[in-house]
Design a protein around this motif. Structure first.
Motif, PDB file in Angstrom:
ATOM      1  N   VAL A  97      38.075  38.089  47.248  1.00 26.41           N
ATOM      2  CA  VAL A  97      37.825  38.751  45.893  1.00 26.41           C
ATOM      3  C   VAL A  97      38.975  39.645  45.514  1.00 26.41           C
ATOM      4  O   VAL A  97      39.503  39.701  44.371  1.00 26.41           O
ATOM      5  N   ILE A  98      39.507  40.267  46.517  1.00 23.46           N
ATOM      6  CA  ILE A  98      40.609  41.406  46.293  1.00 23.46           C
ATOM      7  C   ILE A  98      41.760  40.603  45.732  1.00 23.46           C
ATOM      8  O   ILE A  98      42.602  41.032  44.961  1.00 23.46           O
ATOM      9  N   CYS A  99      42.198  39.560  46.554  1.00 20.97           N
ATOM     10  CA  CYS A  99      43.417  38.941  46.009  1.00 20.97           C
ATOM     11  C   CYS A  99      43.374  38.315  44.607  1.00 20.97           C
ATOM     12  O   CYS A  99      44.352  38.167  44.009  1.00 20.97           O
ATOM     13  N   ALA A 100      42.215  37.737  44.209  1.00 23.46           N
ATOM     14  CA  ALA A 100      42.019  37.164  43.114  1.00 23.46           C
ATOM     15  C   ALA A 100      42.182  38.447  42.026  1.00 23.46           C
ATOM     16  O   ALA A 100      42.515  38.048  40.889  1.00 23.46           O
ATOM     17  N   GLU A 101      41.684  39.604  42.150  1.00 24.57           N
ATOM     18  CA  GLU A 101      41.725  40.769  41.362  1.00 24.57           C
ATOM     19  C   GLU A 101      43.325  40.989  41.233  1.00 24.57           C
ATOM     20  O   GLU A 101      43.613  41.531  39.984  1.00 24.57           O
ATOM     21  N   PHE A 102      44.079  40.645  42.188  1.00 22.18           N
ATOM     22  CA  PHE A 102      45.513  41.135  41.826  1.00 22.18           C
ATOM     23  C   PHE A 102      46.277  39.748  41.682  1.00 22.18           C
ATOM     24  O   PHE A 102      47.688  39.845  41.977  1.00 22.18           O
TER      25      PHE A 102
END
Length: 281
Positions: free
Chosen positions: A45-50
């Motif tokens: 989720v964090i990777c998709a956010e950035f």
């Protein structure tokens, strides 16, 4: 040339949340690849956010396996490998790339003494560095650092040699030296990792000891086997002289020691030939 940044990660969500925006702010990478090695947190989720590209392993394959997955997927001519636990400072990447452009094939971020995770790890790494320096004839400042920039085509030549565990930096460094590629170092200060380390000292202690011998046999086996053979031969000769002076005869133990020294040398010679075949291309 295009630049790819590859980050192996296993449950490193909190550190990635601060690392990824810093990498994007540099504006150097054409792509950022996070290899999610079986994480159970919100890494994806964090990777998709950035807007980082995520490649997920369905379960943990190991740090080395994540590195290999990232190297195969990377489209850049240059690949920067760094840990996802917050130890490596993105601000050091321009220095890695600048040194690489000066004619190097791989540039490693060498940690200072105060950057080691513990005194024990620092001592172990010092032993690795001295052994590897002896084997290669070049000063190796940090054999186990996971922060490095490499030329992608040359790195992929050795994917079949890399282990799936934590010792990939050791193997790739020795492989580059063996192949005659240029390896450089820049000093870095590594921060304390965020979260809990996946290395277990008791379990991994023996494994790292085995790595020392694997490094030796990977590069030039005769540099290990010849001294061992010579030492055994000298012990055999010494024992023979002792028994001859005191008992006037040649004993079975002397014969065993001298025969063992010959066997050690022959095993080293065969290992050297096998090593040559590994690098025939």
């Amino acid at each position: 040339m295009k630049c790819s940044i590859v980050i192996p990660a296993r449950n490193e969500g909190p550190s990635l949340q601060s690392l990824l925006p810093r990498l994007q702010a540099l504006g150097i990478a054409d792509e950022i690849i996070v290899v999610d090695d079986g994480s159970t947190d919100n890494t994806d989720v964090i990777c998709a956010e950035f807007n980082a590209r995520v490649i997920q392993h369905p379960y943990s394959h190991g740090n080395g396996a994540a590195i290999k997955t990232g190297a195969r997927a990377a489209q850049g001519d240059i690949i920067v490998f760094m840990d996802g636990d917050g130890q490596h400072d993105p601000a050091d990447i321009p220095r890695l790339l600048s040194t690489l452009e000066s004619g190097m094939d791989m540039v490693v971020g060498a940690r200072s003494g105060g950057s080691q995770a513990s005194i024990g790890r620092g001592i172990a790494n010092s032993i690795y560095n001295k052994l590897a320096s002896y084997m290669t004839g070049h000063r190796i400042e940090d054999l186990t650092s996971g922060f490095r920039a490499v030329r992608g085509d040359k790195f992929r030549e050795f994917l079949h040699l890399l282990p799936n565990g934590f010792s990939y930096p050791t193997t790739i460094t020795m492989a580059f030296f063996r192949a005659g590629y240029s390896v450089g170092y820049i000093p870095i200060a590594a921060s304390r990792r965020t979260g809990k380390s996946h290395i277990r000292p008791l379990r991994d202690g023996l494994r790292f000891l085995i790595i020392i011998f694997k490094v030796a046999t990977l590069y030039s086996p005769l540099k290990i086997f010849v001294p061992a053979s010579a030492g055994m031969f000298m012990i055999g000769i010494g024992y023979y002289l002792y028994t001859f002076v005191n008992y006037g005869r040649f004993t079975n133990m002397s014969a065993l020691l001298l025969t063992t020294s010959v066997l050690i040398f022959l095993i080293g010679l065969i290992s050297e030939q096998i090593t040559q075949l590994m690098y025939k291309d």
